[in-house]
Design a protein around this motif. Structure first.
Motif, PDB file in Angstrom:
ATOM      1  N   VAL A  29       5.641   6.420   0.495  1.00 47.93           N
ATOM      2  CA  VAL A  29       4.263   5.960  -0.097  1.00 47.93           C
ATOM      3  C   VAL A  29       3.617   6.754  -1.098  1.00 47.93           C
ATOM      4  O   VAL A  29       3.001   6.069  -2.109  1.00 47.93           O
ATOM      5  N   CYS A  32       4.064   6.581  -5.108  1.00 45.37           N
ATOM      6  CA  CYS A  32       3.859   5.405  -5.937  1.00 45.37           C
ATOM      7  C   CYS A  32       2.791   5.999  -7.184  1.00 45.37           C
ATOM      8  O   CYS A  32       2.076   6.799  -6.696  1.00 45.37           O
ATOM      9  N   GLN A  55       2.093  -2.515  -4.681  1.00 42.24           N
ATOM     10  CA  GLN A  55       1.358  -1.517  -5.487  1.00 42.24           C
ATOM     11  C   GLN A  55      -0.073  -1.403  -4.501  1.00 42.24           C
ATOM     12  O   GLN A  55      -0.378  -0.330  -4.429  1.00 42.24           O
ATOM     13  N   PHE A  58       0.037  -0.049  -1.099  1.00 43.55           N
ATOM     14  CA  PHE A  58       0.274   1.803  -0.996  1.00 43.55           C
ATOM     15  C   PHE A  58      -1.238   2.242  -1.602  1.00 43.55           C
ATOM     16  O   PHE A  58      -1.449   3.189  -1.166  1.00 43.55           O
ATOM     17  N   ARG A  62      -3.368   4.866   0.739  1.00 43.89           N
ATOM     18  CA  ARG A  62      -4.029   6.147   0.595  1.00 43.89           C
ATOM     19  C   ARG A  62      -5.445   6.022   0.452  1.00 43.89           C
ATOM     20  O   ARG A  62      -6.212   7.148   0.880  1.00 43.89           O
ATOM     21  N   ILE A  94      10.988   0.339  -1.787  1.00 41.69           N
ATOM     22  CA  ILE A  94       9.823  -0.516  -1.558  1.00 41.69           C
ATOM     23  C   ILE A  94       9.889  -1.573  -0.570  1.00 41.69           C
ATOM     24  O   ILE A  94       9.625  -1.876   0.627  1.00 41.69           O
TER      25      ILE A  94
END
Lengths: 210, 752
Positions: A29, A32, A55, A58, A62, A94
């Motif tokens: 992850v 990305c 996207q 991910f 974070r 993914i």
């Protein structure tokens, strides 16, 4: 303490680390780079089926949005077409990560209960492991009646012409509803699966505790 | 002009013989061109043809040669007669290749060729062979201003090539910014971790090189002279002044970080825990000297979380801060995040960026940082609020659409502020208020603060430093001629020229060193530097006719012309690029080159045969810039893109060299229209002489008055921007203009 609260406690602010350690392929992850090619390539996204494209998921990981990610229906919508894997410039797996996150949410009991993909997955697994054969009639009926008796009858009536066609072509046996056909060594299959469950359970328990 | 003997040679090769009546052309040269010797040859550029010309030079006393063959841009090696004046009539690219090979077109094509022969004969008679500038210097020493990575690299590269170098550094030690770094962005495989800066190695190479003389704690007090003969006074800290003879100069004065105190909303200057990238380098260096742990400045506690704010005060569309991207800072922040991760992976490092730009092999470096656990968040930081020993970073998360995102308890905030060029005094800002007679309020929009201290202290009339182009960076053309400035023999390299990182600065330094060496070698031989490299002609002035109007001294794009105490222009030939802007500017036409003058072009204009108004053969004069428009026209010929047979094209050195008398002459002579083809001007200029086309256009914008006094329509003169790639567009423009002029009707001046 539930598994969920225990793990939330364990990782506190570091949801990314939790994903890296608990989710299959989760350690990808962080790689990305937010180009959005996966989101643009996703066929389900054309129908706005995704609450959060990969996207974005991910990025949410974070940003530590644990609750939102794990209760999301997004990763359950993945059709495993592998477009995103093929196109990702950073070579992130993914599709596998999506399934990994879905599985983890399911493991923690946070996945949306009646999400059709999740429901169907459970149904299918139960169906085929029971006899060692897929019972198509029971599987489709189970899916029809997912949202209650009324909705099930309605759905069944909608498909009746197809069902009659299948009957005429001898592709559908109504007696399958009672028992159905089995594989040769039903016991053997179940013993095998039991062993597999045990191995997986101990591995995951160690991970979650460790 | 006593003993000149002109010879004309007409080539029959490349289809010229079949398409044109070359015998008639020979007769035209004799009769209209009044050339005593005119010949044709089947294949003029072959050994036999060239031998014929050489024989005539040796035995017939031929001094001036007119060659009617291909374009002047072709066969330059075969037709190379350095002792003679040479003119070329472009019969191939300019006539047969751009005309259809049909019976109907034959007459107008022949007319065109005949005119070019007349023009060539007239031109060559007005020329003399250029003899070269004799006011030269022989110094082969390079002056490097600035002892950072760029300056040291320049010095080392020049020394390796065999030239002596004088290096002047303002501070007490070599190294510049790079010397203040803990480590640098990697430039070698596998691009995964910060690397040693290499500055110590560079500095020891410089100090150990007997070819390089280093002045520390020194500045340039005065720069006088011209390429090959600069005299530079170097002032040292002790007050002593050393004088050095210098051939060429490389200015590598680098940059200053944008002042973070101008960014109070990002916490700049509000807390010791909000620092710029240089501040973090200092912390990392201090940590490396101690226990390796980077500590926050406010209370010396180890840093546990750090946020890097990219584009701080950069890429600002409002005009308050820098509008550009400095290019180095993303990689620098990645590197600095690794300072933390490499010693303690438990430190939270977040880089908040809008677009991550990682030049070089930065993509691998970026990936390595992700592997090390540096978090990259795409967002725009709105505010940094310091609170005691920590700060809160508020930002707009651009992926999640969260305008109110924030990070709390951040120990250290690093602002990636950009590079501001140390380019000295902005001489345009100095002169503008004087010219326009208004006191200059420094305009706030889009400008950066300019250090008021001159770097080179040039004694040039146009100001003490090299001119700047945009945002305080020194003038250059990023693609075509990156190191050139508008001062011949003075080159800029490194971040003073444009924002860049160490790797780019080193490349820049090498390039600039070689350009500077070329410049001083050319200067010694009395030849021009870029873009007319090797040109031996230079401006000659008849001072007795000068009215001291100062247009040449003001307009010269290269500051080549000074003024003496009686206010007459003083030409510094070695500083000159031979564009002819002074010649175009001169109202009394006293400035000329040996092979390019008001007369050489004027004679061509007058040599064209103007048919009467009933012939339906209009004449259009095209003055085409030889750097872009003329090659485009040649290439149009090579592609067989046809255009009107009514045009007569004269190549000019630059639009800036066009003297308005040519236009007046052409219109008086009965031309129906004049097209000027020059390069793009302005900030995105393509002019090889930087300001030449702009100055030419300013002059031409006043041509309407001339047209009015002649009672002519404004359509008669057309100013066009042409690029070298306009191979298809140019013929189209010509044909459209020719059609337009038919509607306007013939010029009333025909037949006078």
């Amino acid at each position: 303490m539930s598994a969920n609260t225990a793990l939330a406690e364990k990782y506190r602010n570091n949801f990314l680390k939790e994903i890296e350690e608990q989710v299959e392929m989760g350690d990808w992850v962080k790689m990305c780079m937010q180009c959005g090619v996966c989101s643009g390539s996703c066929p389900t996204n054309f129908q706005s089926a995704w609450e959060h494209p990969p996207q974005e998921l991910f990025m949410m990981i974070r940003a530590g949005k644990r609750e939102e990610v794990l209760t999301s229906s997004s990763m359950w919508n993945c059709t495993s077409c592998y477009n995103c894997i093929v196109r990702c410039p950073r070579k992130l797996p993914i599709t596998h990560i999506m399934h990994g996150i879905a599985e983890y949410a399911h493991r923690l009991g946070m996945a949306p209960k009646m999400q059709p993909t999740r429901f169907f997955s459970g149904l299918f697994w139960k169906n085929c492991t029971h006899t060692g054969r897929v019972n198509e009639l029971k599987l489709s009926m189970g899916l029809y009646f997912k949202d209650g008796l009324g909705a099930g009858i309605k759905e069944g009536m909608k498909m009746k012409d197809v069902a009659i066609g299948l009957l005429k072509a001898k592709r559908l046996n109504p007696f399958e509803l009672f028992g159905g056909h089995k594989c040769k060594d039903q016991k053997g299959i179940q013993a095998m699966l039991k062993k597999a469950y045990e191995i997986e359970r101990s591995r995951k328990a160690a991970k979650m505790a460790g | 002009m006593a003993d000149i003997k002109v010879a004309a040679y007409i080539c029959k090769g490349c289809g010229l013989g079949e398409r044109l009546d070359t015998d008639a052309l020979v007769k035209i040269a004799q009769k209209d061109g009044k050339v005593p010797l005119a010949k044709s040859h089947d294949f003029l550029c072959n050994a036999d043809g060239v031998a014929m010309i050489k024989n005539d030079i040796a035995n017939e006393g031929v001094t001036h040669i007119m060659i009617g063959a291909c374009s002047r841009r072709a066969k330059t090696e075969a037709f190379f007669f350095p002792e003679n004046a040479v003119a070329r009539a472009n019969l191939r690219e300019g006539v047969v290749w751009i005309r259809p090979d049909t019976e109907e077109a034959r007459e107008t094509t022949q007319d065109m060729a005949e005119d070019y022969i007349r023009m060539g004969c007239a031109e060559v008679k007005a020329m003399t062979a250029p003899g070269g500038n004799t006011n030269t210097g022989t110094s082969k020493t390079l002056l490097v201003v600035g002892g950072g990575v760029t300056g040291m690299t320049t010095a080392i590269e020049a020394s390796k090539t065999g030239y002596s170098v004088v290096l002047v550094e303002k501070s007490g030690e070599l190294g510049g910014w790079a010397g203040k770094l803990y480590k640098r962005t990697p430039v070698h495989e596998p691009f995964k971790s910060p690397a040693d800066t290499g500055v110590a190695d560079l500095a020891s190479q410089v100090m150990g090189d007997s070819n390089i003389k280093v002045y520390l704690n020194a500045t340039i007090a005065k720069t006088d002279g011209a390429p090959g003969r600069f005299v530079v006074d170097i002032a040292t800290e002790s007050g002593a002044t050393h004088t050095e003879d210098i051939g060429a100069i490389v200015q590598a004065t680098g940059f200053t970080l944008y002042d973070m105190n101008k960014l109070p909303e990002l916490g700049g200057g509000k807390s010791p825990n909000v620092i710029d990238q240089a501040g973090l380098e200092a912390l990392a260096k201090a940590a490396a000297a101690g226990d390796g742990i980077i500590r926050r400045p406010s209370d010396n506690q180890p840093v546990k979380s750090v946020v890097f704010v990219q584009c701080a005060g950069q890429r600002d569309p409002t005009g308050t801060h820098l509008s550009y991207c400095s290019g180095f800072c993303c990689n620098a922040s990645i590197k600095q995040a690794m300072y933390f991760k490499d010693t303690n992976p438990g430190v939270d490092t977040t880089i908040i960026y809008t677009d991550l730009r990682t030049p070089g092999n930065g993509e691998d470096f970026y990936r390595s940082a992700q592997e090390k656990g540096v978090i990259f968040t795409k967002g725009k930081v709105a505010e940094v609020v310091p609170n005691g020993n920590t700060s809160t970073v508020k930002f707009n998360d651009l992926i999640l659409g969260d305008t109110d995102a924030s990070m709390v308890d951040v120990d250290l905030v690093v602002l990636a502020t950009g590079q501001v060029a140390n380019s000295g005094i902005n001489i345009d800002a100095l002169t503008k208020p004087q010219v326009e007679g208004q006191e200059g309020e420094p305009s706030a929009v889009g400008t950066v603060e300019v250090k008021p201290i001159s770097i080179l202290n040039l004694t040039y009339r146009q100001g003490p430093d090299v001119p700047q182009l945009k945002q305080g960076f020194t003038d250059s053309h990023f693609i075509c001629f990156p190191y050139e400035t508008r001062r011949t023999g003075i080159y800029t390299a490194g971040p003073v020229r444009r924002p860049m990182d160490i790797a780019q600065a080193r490349e820049d330094a090498t390039g600039a060193a070689l350009k500077a060496i070329q410049a001083l070698e050319n200067a010694e031989l009395g030849r021009a530097a870029h873009p007319r490299s090797g040109d031996l002609s230079f401006p000659k002035v008849r001072l007795e006719g000068c009215t001291q109007c100062k247009r040449c001294t003001v307009e010269c794009p290269f500051g080549a012309i000074d003024e003496d105490e009686k206010r007459f222009p003083v030409f510094n030939e070695s500083r000159c690029r031979r564009c002819g802007t002074c010649m175009g500017a001169c109202p009394v036409r006293v400035i000329s080159f040996e092979n390019y003058s008001v007369n050489t072009v004027g004679a061509q204009i007058k040599a064209v045969d103007i048919p009467d108004e009933f012939s339906e053969k209009p004449r259009i004069l095209i003055l085409a810039c030889e750097n872009d428009a003329y090659p485009a026209l040649d290439m149009a010929g090579m592609s067989r893109n046809e255009y009107s047979a009514f045009v007569r094209i004269i190549p000019i050195r630059c639009l800036g060299s066009v003297n308005t008398i040519w236009i007046t002459d052409a219109l008086n002579a009965g031309y129906d229209g004049v097209m000027l083809m020059g390069c793009k001007s302005g900030d995105e200029y393509q002019c090889h002489f930087v300001k030449g086309s702009e100055l030419g256009r300013v002059r031409m914008s006043k041509i309407d008055d001339t047209l009015k006094t002649l009672n002519l329509e404004s359509e008669r003169v057309r100013d066009l921007e042409v690029a070298i790639t306009d191979i298809e567009r140019v013929p189209d423009m010509i044909n459209k203009y020719a059609a337009e002029l038919v509607a306007v009707g013939p010029s009333p001046f025909k037949g006078f």
